[in-house]
Design a protein around this motif. Structure first.
Motif: not given
Ligand code: GTP
Ligand code: MG
Length: 461
Positions: A235, A238, A253-254, A258-259, A282-283, A366
């Motif tokens: 989770p 990213g 959705i981001v 976590a989760g 899912a994470g 990002t």
């Molecule tokens: N600084 C930074 N933050 C990132 C990056 N990639 C993702 N994030 C941040 O990390 C958090 C989680 O990102 P998600 O893409 O939702 O992560 P996920 O792996 O899909 O998470 P789950 O769906 O919960 O399993 C968010 O706040 C994003 O903005 C990155 O490359 N750099």
């Protein structure tokens, strides 16, 4: 289902454009009576008849059915043998409404044409020597190509590049068979012959070429059909951010929680010309939440059936048990470690990543930094990087199957030669290999083989 094709020359017709509203719709007519039949539905503005004009000319006018005028139209005239099918051909282009094109086809059929079967135009082109069987197959591929790489491969097939590669193998084997024949016919004579060494070299070279073609088939399939790709990781690693980066829109959705992702989110994207069928999952973590639990199970399910896995790690934190559990679950599937959040200070244990993954990409989902490296790495893993689709690759199951059988025959010939069997035994296998290759190019394919190729086509091609 058995499809019966019409005898050559009988005039066939079909809608050649997509059965959807479009700017232009085309009804294609091919056969001895193409012009005469077209003249019954088409009236040119200046009263000229298609039957009276030469090939490669167009007339403007109107088309008519039993109920009167259907539409205005342009008639393109082709004369045998200078046409796609090698027969007389008329293409009537009208406005691309479904109703209009269907009415026009109905009028053409009422005027004496019969409805074309699947791929019947291309089948006639093949039978009239306009193209080889692999070239004909590539017509379908060009139409169906989703990515640039696939289109390039299909075009190369159409230009006969693949046919030439197969011909080279065939010539090597035919020459070997001819020498073997000479041996068998004149055992006493001192005619110049290949030595068993030369024969071995020829067989080895044929084997090498066939193996190469078969290897490239797999890479070609990835370019053509796309690759089931799973984005997995703990989770908050990213994954969904990476999904969105690749999709070019807010697909998943981001959040910072976590989760976030529970269900599998899917999209198809092109990365370096290769279609990836992405699944954001899912994470992965041990959880008591019943909904999240199902999500994690689904993620594992996807990992098991994936063709490519993007294992995402958060490089701004330490590795945890979830990261290690995921790594252990990956088994044999081609995999890339995506070390994400490269824009933040790195805390991850890269030694561990390097010891577990052969393919590693450091990126920031990002900012998008490192995306090109990911495209490059994907091509490496899928071995598409080694394949130049313009050089002609096998692209249908039929072609792959024939190449495999040819390879089996060559290997049999090698075994026969190694074990000191008579040249007769070697000849049988070499000739069998040549015969399979002739079937592959269509030079000596049975009607059943030929028809089974065209059955996969759509009507109008
Ligand atoms: N600084 C930074 N933050 C990132 C990056 N990639 C993702 N994030 C941040 O990390 C958090 C989680 O990102 P998600 O893409 O939702 O992560 P996920 O792996 O899909 O998470 P789950 O769906 O919960 O399993 C968010 O706040 C994003 O903005 C990155 O490359 N750099
Ligand atoms: Mg997510």
């Amino acid at each position: 289902m058995e499809i019966r094709y019409h005898p050559p020359g009988e005039t066939i017709a079909a809608i050649a454009t997509a059965q959807a509203p479009g700017a232009v719709g085309v009804v294609r007519i091919s056969g001895t009576d193409a012009q005469r039949i077209a003249d019954r539905v088409f009236r040119s503005a200046h009263g000229k008849k298609l039957a009276e004009i030469s090939g490669y000319r167009a007339l403007y006018g109107h088309v008519f059915g039993a109920e009167g005028e259907i539409d205005e139209a342009v008639a393109l005239n082709f004369r045998a043998p200078a046409s796609f099918t090698g027969e007389n051909v008329v293409e009537l282009s009208c406005h691309g409404g479904i109703y209009v094109t269907r009415s026009l086809l109905k009028a053409v059929l009422e005027a004496g044409a019969v409805p074309a079967g699947p791929g019947e135009f291309t089948r006639r082109a093949f039978l009239n020597g306009k193209m080889g069987l692999t070239e004909a197959e590539s017509v379908m591929e060009i139409v169906g190509a989703e990515g640039a790489q696939a289109a390039r491969a299909a075009l190369a097939g159409h230009d006969g590049v693949l046919e030439k590669r197969i011909a080279a193998v065939k010539e090597t084997l035919t020459a070997a068979a001819a020498h073997l024949d000479a041996w068998a016919d004149y055992p006493e004579d001192d005619i110049p012959q290949v030595t068993p060494e030369e024969l071995k070299t020829s067989l080895a070279s044929a084997k090498h070429s066939l193996e190469e073609l078969l290897r490239e088939f797999e890479a070609g399939r990835a370019m053509r059909e796309g690759v089931e790709t799973v984005i997995a990781g703990r989770p908050n690693a990213g994954k969904s951010t990476l999904m969105n980066l690749l999709a070019g829109c807010e697909r998943s959705i981001v959040t910072q929680y976590a989760g976030t992702t529970r269900d599998v989110v899917e999209d198809t994207v092109l990365l370096g010309g290769i279609p990836l069928r992405l699944a954001d999952t899912a994470g992965i973590r041990a959880t008591e939440d019943p909904v999240e639990k199902i999500g994690v199970e689904r993620a594992y399910g996807r990992i098991r059936s994936a063709q490519l896995i993007l294992a995402v790690f958060d490089s701004s934190g330490e590795l945890d048990d979830s990261d290690r559990a995921l790594t252990e679950a990956l088994a044999e599937t081609p995999c890339i470690a995506v070390v994400n959040k490269s824009d933040l200070p790195q805390k991850i244990d890269m030694e561990y990543i390097r010891s577990k993954y052969r393919h590693i990409v450091i990126l920031s989902a990002t900012s998008g930094a490192g995306l090109n490296d990911l495209a490059h790495e994907v091509a490496e893993v899928l071995e598409t990087a080694k394949v130049n689709p313009s050089e002609g690759i096998l692209f249908t199951e039929r072609q792959r199957d024939a190449a495999r059988r040819a390879l089996d025959c060559v290997e049999e010939a090698q075994t026969a030669l190694e074990s000191g069997m008579t040249f007769d035994a070697v000849t049988v296998s070499v000739e069998a290999a040549v015969s399979v290759l002739l079937e592959l190019t269509g030079e000596r394919a049975t009607e059943t083989v030929v028809d089974s190729v065209f059955h996969h086509f759509c009507v109008g091609k």
